[in-house]
Design a protein around this motif. Structure first.
Motif, mmCIF file in Angstrom:
data_model
loop_
_atom_site.group_PDB
_atom_site.id
_atom_site.type_symbol
_atom_site.label_atom_id
_atom_site.label_comp_id
_atom_site.label_asym_id
_atom_site.label_seq_id
_atom_site.Cartn_x
_atom_site.Cartn_y
_atom_site.Cartn_z
ATOM 1 N N PHE A 143 0.829 -1.209 0.000
ATOM 2 C CA PHE A 143 0.000 0.000 0.000
ATOM 3 C C PHE A 143 0.861 1.256 0.000
ATOM 4 N N ILE A 144 0.473 2.217 -0.846
ATOM 5 C CA ILE A 144 1.068 3.553 -0.836
ATOM 6 C C ILE A 144 -0.067 4.564 -0.758
ATOM 7 N N ASN A 145 -0.085 5.371 0.270
ATOM 8 C CA ASN A 145 -1.125 6.382 0.416
ATOM 9 C C ASN A 145 -0.833 7.580 -0.482
ATOM 10 N N THR A 146 -1.844 8.367 -0.738
ATOM 11 C CA THR A 146 -1.704 9.587 -1.531
ATOM 12 C C THR A 146 -0.564 10.448 -0.998
ATOM 13 N N GLY A 162 -5.793 -5.291 5.922
ATOM 14 C CA GLY A 162 -5.190 -6.547 5.481
ATOM 15 C C GLY A 162 -3.829 -6.429 4.831
ATOM 16 N N PHE A 163 -3.244 -5.231 4.836
ATOM 17 C CA PHE A 163 -1.918 -5.051 4.244
ATOM 18 C C PHE A 163 -0.825 -5.322 5.271
ATOM 19 N N ASN A 164 0.257 -5.938 4.807
ATOM 20 C CA ASN A 164 1.414 -6.187 5.666
ATOM 21 C C ASN A 164 2.574 -5.255 5.353
ATOM 22 N N LEU A 165 2.445 -4.474 4.254
ATOM 23 C CA LEU A 165 3.534 -3.613 3.834
ATOM 24 C C LEU A 165 2.991 -2.293 3.312
ATOM 25 N N MET A 166 3.620 -1.193 3.727
ATOM 26 C CA MET A 166 3.255 0.143 3.276
ATOM 27 C C MET A 166 4.531 0.913 2.974
ATOM 28 N N VAL A 167 4.454 1.783 1.996
ATOM 29 C CA VAL A 167 5.591 2.632 1.641
ATOM 30 C C VAL A 167 5.248 4.073 2.002
ATOM 31 N N THR A 168 6.154 4.737 2.701
ATOM 32 C CA THR A 168 5.918 6.137 3.048
ATOM 33 C C THR A 168 7.220 6.924 2.919
ATOM 34 N N GLU A 169 7.167 8.181 3.298
ATOM 35 C CA GLU A 169 8.303 9.081 3.145
ATOM 36 C C GLU A 169 9.346 8.868 4.243
ATOM 37 N N GLY A 170 10.604 8.864 3.841
ATOM 38 C CA GLY A 170 11.679 8.778 4.830
ATOM 39 C C GLY A 170 11.974 10.149 5.414
ATOM 40 N N ALA A 171 10.982 10.696 6.097
ATOM 41 C CA ALA A 171 11.058 12.072 6.603
ATOM 42 C C ALA A 171 12.131 12.200 7.683
ATOM 43 N N LYS A 191 2.895 -5.548 12.871
ATOM 44 C CA LYS A 191 2.753 -6.474 11.746
ATOM 45 C C LYS A 191 2.834 -5.727 10.410
ATOM 46 N N LEU A 192 2.512 -4.423 10.445
ATOM 47 C CA LEU A 192 2.637 -3.617 9.235
ATOM 48 C C LEU A 192 4.083 -3.164 9.104
ATOM 49 N N LYS A 193 4.751 -3.652 8.062
ATOM 50 C CA LYS A 193 6.126 -3.260 7.791
ATOM 51 C C LYS A 193 6.124 -2.007 6.913
ATOM 52 N N LEU A 194 7.188 -1.222 7.036
ATOM 53 C CA LEU A 194 7.272 0.056 6.331
ATOM 54 C C LEU A 194 8.577 0.162 5.559
ATOM 55 N N ASP A 266 26.536 -3.409 -5.767
ATOM 56 C CA ASP A 266 26.046 -4.655 -5.170
ATOM 57 C C ASP A 266 24.526 -4.687 -5.118
ATOM 58 N N PHE A 267 23.869 -3.748 -5.790
ATOM 59 C CA PHE A 267 22.417 -3.654 -5.725
ATOM 60 C C PHE A 267 21.739 -4.607 -6.709
ATOM 61 N N GLU A 268 20.611 -5.128 -6.271
ATOM 62 C CA GLU A 268 19.721 -5.922 -7.122
ATOM 63 C C GLU A 268 18.354 -5.266 -7.159
ATOM 64 N N TYR A 269 17.714 -5.260 -8.314
ATOM 65 C CA TYR A 269 16.356 -4.757 -8.419
ATOM 66 C C TYR A 269 15.412 -5.689 -7.655
ATOM 67 N N ALA A 270 14.394 -5.116 -7.034
ATOM 68 C CA ALA A 270 13.455 -5.934 -6.261
ATOM 69 C C ALA A 270 12.068 -5.305 -6.277
ATOM 70 N N LYS A 271 11.061 -6.135 -6.094
ATOM 71 C CA LYS A 271 9.714 -5.641 -5.841
ATOM 72 C C LYS A 271 9.600 -5.336 -4.343
ATOM 73 N N PRO A 272 8.826 -4.345 -3.981
ATOM 74 C CA PRO A 272 8.707 -4.022 -2.552
ATOM 75 C C PRO A 272 8.221 -5.195 -1.712
ATOM 76 N N ILE A 273 7.260 -5.962 -2.219
ATOM 77 C CA ILE A 273 6.681 -7.041 -1.414
ATOM 78 C C ILE A 273 7.729 -8.093 -1.059
ATOM 79 N N GLU A 274 8.795 -8.194 -1.850
ATOM 80 C CA GLU A 274 9.844 -9.168 -1.568
ATOM 81 C C GLU A 274 10.655 -8.810 -0.327
ATOM 82 N N MET A 275 10.593 -7.554 0.073
ATOM 83 C CA MET A 275 11.386 -7.106 1.202
ATOM 84 C C MET A 275 10.897 -7.676 2.529
ATOM 85 N N ILE A 276 9.623 -8.044 2.605
ATOM 86 C CA ILE A 276 9.091 -8.595 3.856
ATOM 87 C C ILE A 276 9.833 -9.868 4.245
ATOM 88 N N ASP A 277 10.084 -10.729 3.264
ATOM 89 C CA ASP A 277 10.767 -11.996 3.543
ATOM 90 C C ASP A 277 12.289 -11.839 3.557
#
Length: 376
Positions: A143-146, A162-171, A191-194, A266-277
């Motif tokens: 989930f990404i909010n407006t 029901g979301f386990n992952l949200m993306v927000t600003e690194g303020a 349980k909600l990872k950011l 050393d970076f690899e491209y990833a989908k955000p949802i993969e970061m949970i595991d």
């Protein structure tokens, strides 16, 4: 140990409102400037969506599952592509079919509902998930909010959906000495990872690409200065070919970036949802006061706080209970479009490109007509 880079692209285009006078109230119920909407969507399709989609598809064919991206599509963007640029929508569908794309959830109307009505917020998210399933055949899990709006309470609400992952600003005013380049957790419901947007690297593409003559080499140099686990680059998709014209080299920058990243980092491209595991939670991200991605303040002043904005928002959300009971599809479509954060940004007196007072009069005339329709 390899590090991850997640690219998020926002595809959003607000409906432009036509000039709506007081004498139109009760007589004319069409609020949009159709010519401008068609013209702008066609321009975006030709300058950005189609050529940039081609760049990403070429990368996917060349690198396979080594390249991955995330997209947020607003309801307004999907609706306008359906009307004015079906070729662009088809191009996005082809991208999503590759399975290299994670489609993320958000609010249907790119709205500020999370700040005003939990009921409307949940409805917006449900409608957005439904639209993504109908359009792309996928059910979003991230989930990404407006405008990356977030607080502890909003995060807890998102977890309840029901979301386990949200993306927000690194303020920075929330992080303090901590880095945005880790996985965090909500303070109310851990349980909600950011995942946190790296605003420095994101803003390099959005604001500094031409000014700093950003190149793949200089971007990779900045990446190599990062020793943490995950970098989240979140930008508006219209940067690629529209905000930054193709003549600036922005499309070539994105075209050759994977090659440079794979060869020199050393970076690899990833989908955000993969970061949970893949990642362990670093710590709690404690944001008692709502934050956003806007300006240096990272607050809400772009959309609310002055008398014009607050009156318009109060009037708009006073309609919520009646809209909930309505079965009128035209009313519901207008309701979603009128919630767009763009309208309240246009009422900001700090840096609006239009007269916020003229915009307020026009918007309130529309709301007056909208409320009359609800009462009939």
């Amino acid at each position: 140990m390899s590090k991850s880079i997640c690219f998020y692209f926002q595809v959003h285009q607000p409906y432009n409102l036509r000039t709506y006078r007081f004498f139109d109230v009760g007589k004319r119920h069409f609020y949009n400037d159709e010519y401008r909407n068609r013209t702008e969507m066609r321009r975006l399709a030709d300058r950005c969506y189609l050529p940039m989609n081609e760049v990403l598809m070429e990368q996917i064919k060349k690198y396979g599952d080594k390249v991955k991206f995330a997209f947020y599509f607003s309801g307004q963007a999907i609706e306008q592509m359906q009307q004015y640029a079906p070729d662009a929508l088809e191009s996005f569908k082809e991208l999503v079919k590759t399975d290299n794309i994670e489609v993320v959830a958000g609010t249907y109307g790119h709205s500020l509902a999370s700040l005003h009505s939990l009921d409307v917020f949940k409805k917006q998210v449900t409608e957005h998930k439904k639209l993504m399933k109908e359009t792309f055949g996928v059910t979003p899990k991230t989930f990404i909010n407006t405008e990356f709006i977030y607080s502890n309470e909003i995060g807890a609400d998102v977890a309840e959906m029901g979301f386990n992952l949200m993306v927000t600003e690194g303020a920075k005013h929330v992080l303090g000495w901590k880095s945005p380049n880790y996985l965090y957790a909500n303070s109310i419901n851990p349980k909600l990872k950011l995942l946190l947007r790296n605003y420095k690297l994101s803003d390099d593409i959005t604001f500094n690409f031409e000014k700093d003559m950003l190149s793949t080499e200089s971007f990779v140099e900045k990446l190599n200065e990062i020793n943490e686990e995950v970098v989240n680059i979140c930008v508006d998709y219209d940067n690629f070919g529209d905000r930054h014209d193709a003549s600036t080299g922005i499309l070539e920058f994105m075209k050759y970036l994977p090659e440079k990243i794979f060869a020199n980092t050393d970076f690899e491209y990833a989908k955000p949802i993969e970061m949970i595991d893949k990642l362990q939670t670093m710590s709690i991200f404690d944001a008692p006061i709502p934050l956003s991605c806007m300006e240096e303040e990272r607050d809400l002043s772009a959309w609310m706080g002055n008398d014009l904005q607050d009156d318009a928002l109060q009037t708009l959300y006073s309609c919520a209970s009646k809209v909930k009971r309505s079965k009128d599809e035209d009313l519901i479509r207008d309701w979603n479009a009128l919630q767009d954060a763009h309208h309240f940004y246009s009422l900001c007196t700090k840096y609006s490109n239009v007269s916020p007072y003229d915009y307020y009069i026009n918007f309130m005339n529309i709301l007056t007509d909208f409320k009359e329709r609800l009462s009939n």
